[in-house]
Design a protein around this motif. Structure first.
Motif, PDB file in Angstrom:
ATOM      1  N   TYR A  32       9.466 -15.133 -13.239  1.00 60.14           N
ATOM      2  CA  TYR A  32       8.706 -14.223 -12.402  1.00 60.14           C
ATOM      3  C   TYR A  32       9.078 -12.778 -12.615  1.00 60.14           C
ATOM      4  O   TYR A  32       8.098 -11.723 -12.552  1.00 60.14           O
ATOM      5  CB  TYR A  32       9.395 -14.561 -10.867  1.00 60.14           C
ATOM      6  N   PHE A  79       5.990 -10.302 -13.133  1.00 59.62           N
ATOM      7  CA  PHE A  79       5.460  -9.013 -12.457  1.00 59.62           C
ATOM      8  C   PHE A  79       5.619  -7.683 -13.289  1.00 59.62           C
ATOM      9  O   PHE A  79       4.752  -6.654 -13.032  1.00 59.62           O
ATOM     10  CB  PHE A  79       6.273  -8.799 -10.982  1.00 59.62           C
ATOM     11  N   HIS A 100       2.199  -7.923 -15.525  1.00 56.39           N
ATOM     12  CA  HIS A 100       1.273  -7.812 -14.566  1.00 56.39           C
ATOM     13  C   HIS A 100       1.116  -6.168 -14.302  1.00 56.39           C
ATOM     14  O   HIS A 100       0.104  -5.614 -14.573  1.00 56.39           O
ATOM     15  CB  HIS A 100       1.363  -8.395 -13.253  1.00 56.39           C
ATOM     16  N   MET A 144      -1.690  -3.811 -15.690  1.00 58.00           N
ATOM     17  CA  MET A 144      -2.775  -3.303 -14.637  1.00 58.00           C
ATOM     18  C   MET A 144      -2.668  -1.800 -14.535  1.00 58.00           C
ATOM     19  O   MET A 144      -3.655  -1.214 -14.333  1.00 58.00           O
ATOM     20  CB  MET A 144      -2.270  -3.876 -13.279  1.00 58.00           C
ATOM     21  N   GLY A 204      10.366  -4.792 -14.508  1.00 60.39           N
ATOM     22  CA  GLY A 204       9.314  -3.993 -13.698  1.00 60.39           C
ATOM     23  C   GLY A 204       8.758  -2.807 -14.535  1.00 60.39           C
ATOM     24  O   GLY A 204       9.106  -2.468 -15.460  1.00 60.39           O
ATOM     25  N   TRP A 205       7.385  -2.480 -13.977  1.00 57.67           N
ATOM     26  CA  TRP A 205       6.721  -1.626 -14.868  1.00 57.67           C
ATOM     27  C   TRP A 205       7.351  -0.028 -14.713  1.00 57.67           C
ATOM     28  O   TRP A 205       6.935   0.588 -15.741  1.00 57.67           O
ATOM     29  CB  TRP A 205       5.351  -1.506 -14.401  1.00 57.67           C
ATOM     30  N   PHE A 244       0.191  -0.165  -2.495  1.00 59.33           N
ATOM     31  CA  PHE A 244      -0.282   0.373  -3.763  1.00 59.33           C
ATOM     32  C   PHE A 244      -1.544  -0.396  -4.055  1.00 59.33           C
ATOM     33  O   PHE A 244      -2.232   0.017  -4.783  1.00 59.33           O
ATOM     34  CB  PHE A 244       0.705   0.620  -4.665  1.00 59.33           C
ATOM     35  N   HIS A 245      -1.342  -1.796  -3.697  1.00 54.78           N
ATOM     36  CA  HIS A 245      -2.620  -2.590  -4.154  1.00 54.78           C
ATOM     37  C   HIS A 245      -3.812  -1.911  -3.177  1.00 54.78           C
ATOM     38  O   HIS A 245      -5.048  -2.020  -3.647  1.00 54.78           O
ATOM     39  CB  HIS A 245      -2.456  -4.042  -3.824  1.00 54.78           C
ATOM     40  N   TYR A 301      -3.733  -8.932   0.820  1.00 55.63           N
ATOM     41  CA  TYR A 301      -2.431  -7.764   0.946  1.00 55.63           C
ATOM     42  C   TYR A 301      -2.097  -7.396   2.129  1.00 55.63           C
ATOM     43  O   TYR A 301      -1.053  -6.918   2.305  1.00 55.63           O
ATOM     44  CB  TYR A 301      -3.210  -6.540   0.002  1.00 55.63           C
ATOM     45  N   ARG A 337      10.416  -6.654  -2.195  1.00 59.10           N
ATOM     46  CA  ARG A 337       9.459  -6.908  -3.272  1.00 59.10           C
ATOM     47  C   ARG A 337      10.331  -7.296  -4.577  1.00 59.10           C
ATOM     48  O   ARG A 337      11.468  -7.498  -4.548  1.00 59.10           O
ATOM     49  CB  ARG A 337       8.847  -5.526  -3.778  1.00 59.10           C
ATOM     50  N   ARG A 338       9.629  -7.941  -5.410  1.00 61.21           N
ATOM     51  CA  ARG A 338      10.005  -8.389  -7.002  1.00 61.21           C
ATOM     52  C   ARG A 338      11.102  -9.365  -6.638  1.00 61.21           C
ATOM     53  O   ARG A 338      12.079  -9.501  -7.403  1.00 61.21           O
ATOM     54  CB  ARG A 338      10.667  -7.069  -7.587  1.00 61.21           C
TER      55      ARG A 338
HETATM   56  C1  HEM Z   1      -5.979 -10.787  -8.056  1.00 56.50           C
HETATM   57  C2  HEM Z   1      -5.525  -9.501  -8.330  1.00 56.50           C
HETATM   58  C3  HEM Z   1      -3.833  -9.352  -8.060  1.00 56.50           C
HETATM   59  C4  HEM Z   1      -2.956 -10.192  -7.477  1.00 56.50           C
HETATM   60  C5  HEM Z   1      -3.071 -11.672  -6.955  1.00 56.50           C
HETATM   61  C6  HEM Z   1      -1.742  -9.389  -7.573  1.00 56.50           C
HETATM   62  C7  HEM Z   1      -0.663  -9.861  -7.142  1.00 56.50           C
HETATM   63  C8  HEM Z   1       0.704  -9.288  -7.204  1.00 56.50           C
HETATM   64  C9  HEM Z   1       2.001  -9.614  -7.132  1.00 56.50           C
HETATM   65  C10 HEM Z   1       2.278 -10.940  -6.361  1.00 56.50           C
HETATM   66  C11 HEM Z   1       2.979  -8.766  -7.368  1.00 56.50           C
HETATM   67  C12 HEM Z   1       4.309  -8.746  -7.417  1.00 56.50           C
HETATM   68  C13 HEM Z   1       4.859  -8.435  -5.997  1.00 56.50           C
HETATM   69  C14 HEM Z   1       6.471  -8.561  -6.180  1.00 56.50           C
HETATM   70  O1  HEM Z   1       6.978  -9.604  -6.182  1.00 56.50           O
HETATM   71  O2  HEM Z   1       7.174  -7.399  -5.828  1.00 56.50           O
HETATM   72  C15 HEM Z   1       1.997  -7.693  -7.993  1.00 56.50           C
HETATM   73  C16 HEM Z   1       2.746  -6.590  -8.518  1.00 56.50           C
HETATM   74  C17 HEM Z   1       1.992  -5.485  -9.107  1.00 56.50           C
HETATM   75  N1  HEM Z   1       0.706  -5.290  -8.916  1.00 56.50           N
HETATM   76 FE1  HEM Z   1      -0.803  -6.777  -8.491  1.00 56.50          FE
HETATM   77  N2  HEM Z   1      -2.054  -8.113  -7.927  1.00 56.50           N
HETATM   78  C18 HEM Z   1      -3.507  -8.180  -8.321  1.00 56.50           C
HETATM   79  C19 HEM Z   1      -4.125  -6.952  -8.964  1.00 56.50           C
HETATM   80  C20 HEM Z   1      -3.618  -5.961  -9.133  1.00 56.50           C
HETATM   81  C21 HEM Z   1      -4.365  -4.708  -9.572  1.00 56.50           C
HETATM   82  C22 HEM Z   1      -5.709  -4.666  -9.808  1.00 56.50           C
HETATM   83  C23 HEM Z   1      -3.555  -3.620  -9.897  1.00 56.50           C
HETATM   84  C24 HEM Z   1      -3.440  -2.176 -10.354  1.00 56.50           C
HETATM   85  C25 HEM Z   1      -4.525  -1.610 -10.236  1.00 56.50           C
HETATM   86  C26 HEM Z   1      -1.923  -4.339  -9.753  1.00 56.50           C
HETATM   87  C27 HEM Z   1      -0.990  -3.382  -9.752  1.00 56.50           C
HETATM   88  C28 HEM Z   1       0.480  -3.966  -9.534  1.00 56.50           C
HETATM   89  C29 HEM Z   1       1.592  -3.403  -9.799  1.00 56.50           C
HETATM   90  C30 HEM Z   1       1.824  -1.962 -10.470  1.00 56.50           C
HETATM   91  C31 HEM Z   1       2.750  -4.201  -9.413  1.00 56.50           C
HETATM   92  C32 HEM Z   1       4.142  -3.863  -9.544  1.00 56.50           C
HETATM   93  C33 HEM Z   1       5.005  -4.639 -10.641  1.00 56.50           C
HETATM   94  C34 HEM Z   1       6.260  -4.158 -10.435  1.00 56.50           C
HETATM   95  O3  HEM Z   1       6.933  -4.313  -9.630  1.00 56.50           O
HETATM   96  O4  HEM Z   1       6.740  -3.827 -11.605  1.00 56.50           O
HETATM   97  N3  HEM Z   1      -2.052  -5.475  -9.252  1.00 56.50           N
HETATM   98  N4  HEM Z   1       0.640  -7.919  -8.035  1.00 56.50           N
END
Ligand code: HEM
Ligand SMILES: [Cu+2]
Lengths: 553, 208
Positions: free
Chosen positions: A78, A82, A85, A89, A150-151, A398-399, A446, A459-460
């Motif tokens: 997991y 992330f 991802h 992204m 993490g990013w 942020f989303h 969201y 988160r995370r």
């Molecule tokens: C269907 C589309 C998407 C889904 C289902 C999704 C879902 C998620 C989920 C579940 C997390 C992790 C949350 C956590 O556990 O902390 C996450 C983190 C993140 N998402 Fe998305 N997301 C989507 C699209 C996007 C898009 C379009 C972007 C950017 C433009 C984006 C940027 C990020 C970033 C930067 C993180 C943080 C990663 C980290 O914690 O290092 N996501 N997203």
């Protein structure tokens, strides 16, 4: 907009840029082309590919979170999900996003130029993009597996973990240079290649926004480049610069990271605002309200935005004075964004709004971006920030900004400009159906994150306490609706490329900017004769729908 | 999409010297910020560990440092002269001074090489046992020293390659008295490399 619309690009003997045969033909004619339009499309292919990968990873994460406990992946996986991802992204989708695709394709056209200032450098940037993307993907297959930091690559964990951290770091480094060179190219293009008569205040608003973005790209990117390089070298050679075990300061890393990465959110959002300012006048048939306010607010955002980075670090240890200043500046930076929103709404007021697909996405943008922006201001308040830091509230916020804002603006741009770019029209009805799936799914996905973050969901985390289950369930179902919408949307667009009705009409929406006065699709160097600009953009003289609006489908 | 396709033979020639210069200045800006990031890190640690920095700096060889400063300053001069020469259409003179610049740059790198290897022999390099037994401030000083002079050295090498290309362009006539913006931009880059060294030199060598 130009003095004599008829002479521009009517020369039907010229092949379109798609059919044009230069030095190379076939696939080489694309991979070695310095035509800004072809490069824009190369970027589009790359960026969309990574977007789909990123969405798939998001889908997997949501699936894991459908129920408490381990559902489909382990905690370690997991973490890697992330991280990958986030990296994809941020660095491969949303930062290059609108400027690389639509800036490349339309910026020269919008200012009446034949190409960007440095076409070969432009192609080089795309190869850098490709290299960066490859590096990021390599980290998946090489031993060690993808990074789990993490990013944000926070030190000291990013120095200690056994996963492949250096690869995504160098990916971000190379991608940074790609973005920087694009910015440099755009600034020079806007300064040097505007058509005669195109003074600064006759530039379309998207050009203003690309210009402001380009400055942020040029000024902020070097900092992240050197910072990430230092982390990589720290891992390799133990120079100690950020490593607390050797006397270094990990908080210094956080400062340097956010000095770039906060401005980076403006690299993401300002071009999106440009797209919105472009589409609203066309689909309301009105002159944009407050042109200069919108233009200057882009610059103001770029300026103030570089001074607020430490609001990401309120919990990392900071003096009271520092907290106060960064909190205040964070709230101030919301003002120029709000100015834009008010001007857009004022333009809508009493306009004859045409709810075509691009306009639907734009309206959704205003709504979602307002939620994203306001939740952002909330976090600027220190007492609230300390409560919300590292919770799902942040993930929701942020989303809303990046996906609901920039992502939706990009979808709007696809529906607005694709017919121009390829000379094919998509199924408009299906486009609207897709929109509703995307919009509704988005909020189901969201909004619960905002609520559960408020209630304390961190988160995370791949696991959670049972009281959060309902929210997570709704959120996961939302992700299915959203992804269904995305599939319909891209199916519709890709199908149009192959078999959609051919569009030869120059001005299919009744726009007043230069791209609507040249051939569809544009010819190789855009204009047979460089236009002379005499009027400001968006001069809708009456409230009539300009071209006949028959459903082509 | 129109069916008729014409093969275009003519290449679109577009020349904009001001644009090229603007692009170069923007690029130099980014380079300054890149090093600026490092200078920020340097100043933070210099303020945190003033004594240790002072001590560690005594390990550096001021003579080689001074020599290298003179070499780089001279090379900036030869670079500038080569541009003046091309403006006056004195091709072989310009080539000579471009070569002189490369020569001086190589000289700089050779000095650097001896300086670094001497340190390595004393066991002073990132992650070495000797260094890890020293105080944090000293570890950081040398970490920064290797990072910053190393990054600068990389820029010197890039500069050498660029000037080598310019020599080729000059002898082929691509760079000429009425079209010398490429050489001019290379010169700008080279001056930047020089300026950065002007800051590095006192910050590392002269604080002991
Ligand atoms: C269907 C589309 C998407 C889904 C289902 C999704 C879902 C998620 C989920 C579940 C997390 C992790 C949350 C956590 O556990 O902390 C996450 C983190 C993140 N998402 Fe998305 N997301 C989507 C699209 C996007 C898009 C379009 C972007 C950017 C433009 C984006 C940027 C990020 C970033 C930067 C993180 C943080 C990663 C980290 O914690 O290092 N996501 N997203
Ligand atoms: Cu921020």
């Amino acid at each position: 907009m130009a003095s004599d619309a008829e002479v521009i690009g009517t020369n039907r003997h010229e092949p379109s840029y798609l059919d044009y045969k230069g030095k190379h033909s076939g696939i080489k004619g694309w991979l070695l082309s310095t035509d800004h339009k072809r490069i824009g499309i190369l970027y589009m292919i790359g960026i969309l590919t990574f977007f789909f990968v990123g969405v798939f990873l998001g889908f997997l994460m949501r699936l894991e979170l459908i129920a408490p406990g381990e559902t489909i992946v382990s905690a370690e996986t997991y973490n890697q999900l992330f991280t990958l991802h986030g990296v994809i992204m941020i660095f491969l989708f949303i930062i290059p996003g609108i400027p690389a695709i639509f800036g490349n394709f339309f910026l020269p056209i919008l200012i009446g130029a034949k190409d960007v200032a440095f076409p070969r450098l432009n192609l080089f940037s795309w190869y850098l993009y490709l290299t960066g993307g490859t590096l990021a993907l390599l980290s998946i297959v090489l031993p060690g597996g993808p990074a789990d930091t993490g990013w944000t690559f926070y030190i000291p964990y990013s120095v200690r973990t056994g996963t492949n951290v250096i690869l995504p770091l160098s990916a971000a480094f190379v991608l940074g240079f790609s973005s920087l060179l694009t910015g440099l190219n755009f600034i020079t293009t806007v300064h040097r290649l505007r058509a005669p008569g195109m003074t600064w205040f006759k530039m379309p608003l998207s050009v203003w926004s690309f210009y402001a973005t380009a400055w942020v790209q040029v000024l902020a990117t070097p900092i992240i480049a050197i910072t990430l390089m230092l982390v990589a070298i720290e891992r390799l050679l133990h120079i100690g610069i950020f490593d607390p075990a050797l006397g270094g300061d990990p908080v210094l890393y956080q400062h340097l990271f956010w000095i770039y990465s906060h401005p980076a959110v403006y690299i993401m959002i300002i071009p999106a605002m440009g797209i919105v300012s472009e589409i609203i006048p066309v689909f309301t048939h009105r002159t944009i309200f407050g042109y200069k306010f919108i233009a200057f607010s882009s610059i103001a955002i770029a300026l103030f935005g570089s001074l607020v980075w430490a609001h990401h670090m309120f919990t990392a240890g900071m003096s009271d004075a520092g907290q106060f200043i960064f909190s205040l500046l964070t709230m101030i930076v919301a003002i120029p964004s709000a100015i834009k929103v008010f001007n857009w709404v004022a333009t809508l007021y009493k306009g004859s709004i045409d709810l075509a697909a691009p306009m639907l996405y734009v309206l959704a943008f205003i709504f979602l971006f307002s939620i994203g922006g306001l939740t952002g201001v909330m976090q600027g308040v220190i007492s609230i920030n300390i409560q919300f830091h590292d919770t799902a509230f942040i993930v929701g916020h942020f989303h809303y900004v990046m996906f609901g804002g920039t992502g939706f603006a990009m979808f709007a741009a696809f529906h607005y400009w694709m017919p121009k770019m390829f000379g094919r029209m998509y199924n408009r009805k299906l486009a609207k159906i897709a929109f509703w799936f995307v919009f509704i799914g988005f909020n189901f996905l969201y909004f619960p994150m905002l609520v559960m973050g408020w209630l304390g969901m961190p988160r995370r985390y791949y696991d959670y306490l049972p009281q959060f289950h309902p929210y997570h369930l709704i959120s996961t179902i939302g992700s299915w609706i959203l992804i269904t919408g995305l599939i319909i949307m891209f199916y519709n667009l890709f199908k149009a490329l192959r078999s959609g009705p051919v569009v030869t009409e120059k001005n299919m929406w009744g726009g007043e900017t230069l791209e609507w006065q040249i051939d569809t699709p544009p010819i190789h160097e855009n204009f047979t004769e460089i236009p002379v600009i005499e009027e400001r953009p968006y001069m809708y003289k009456d409230n009539d729908p300009p071209v006949e609006k028959e459903e082509t489908v | 999409m129109s069916a008729n396709t014409i093969v275009h033979a003519e290449v679109h020639v577009h020349r904009d010297d001001i644009g090229a210069r603007l692009g170069m200045w923007l690029f130099l800006f980014t380079e300054l910020i890149l090093f600026g990031g490092m200078f920020i890190v340097y100043s933070v640690y210099r303020f945190t560990y003033p004594e240790e920095f002072h001590l560690a700096a005594q390990e550096l060889n001021t003579i080689i440092g001074t020599l290298n400063t003179i070499i780089l300053l001279t090379s900036s001069l030869t670079m500038a002269v080569s541009i003046v020469a091309i403006q006056k259409n004195k091709i072989s003179l310009s080539l000579f001074f471009q070569f002189a610049t490369i020569f001086l740059a190589l000289f700089f790198m050779v000095n650097k090489y001896f300086e670094w290897t001497a340190k390595f022999d004393h066991g002073i390099y990132p992650g070495s046992d000797t260094l890890l037994n020293e105080s944090s401030g000293q570890i950081l000083f040398f970490g920064l020293y290797y990072m910053m002079t190393g990054l600068h050295g990389l820029h010197v090498i890039i500069g050498i390659v660029m000037i080598a290309f310019m020599m080729r362009f000059t002898s082929k006539g691509i760079v000429s008295y009425d079209n010398y913006v490429k050489l001019e931009n290379t010169g700008l880059y080279w001056h930047l490399v020089d300026i950065i060294w002007i800051f590095l030199f006192p910050l590392f060598y002269l604080i002991s």
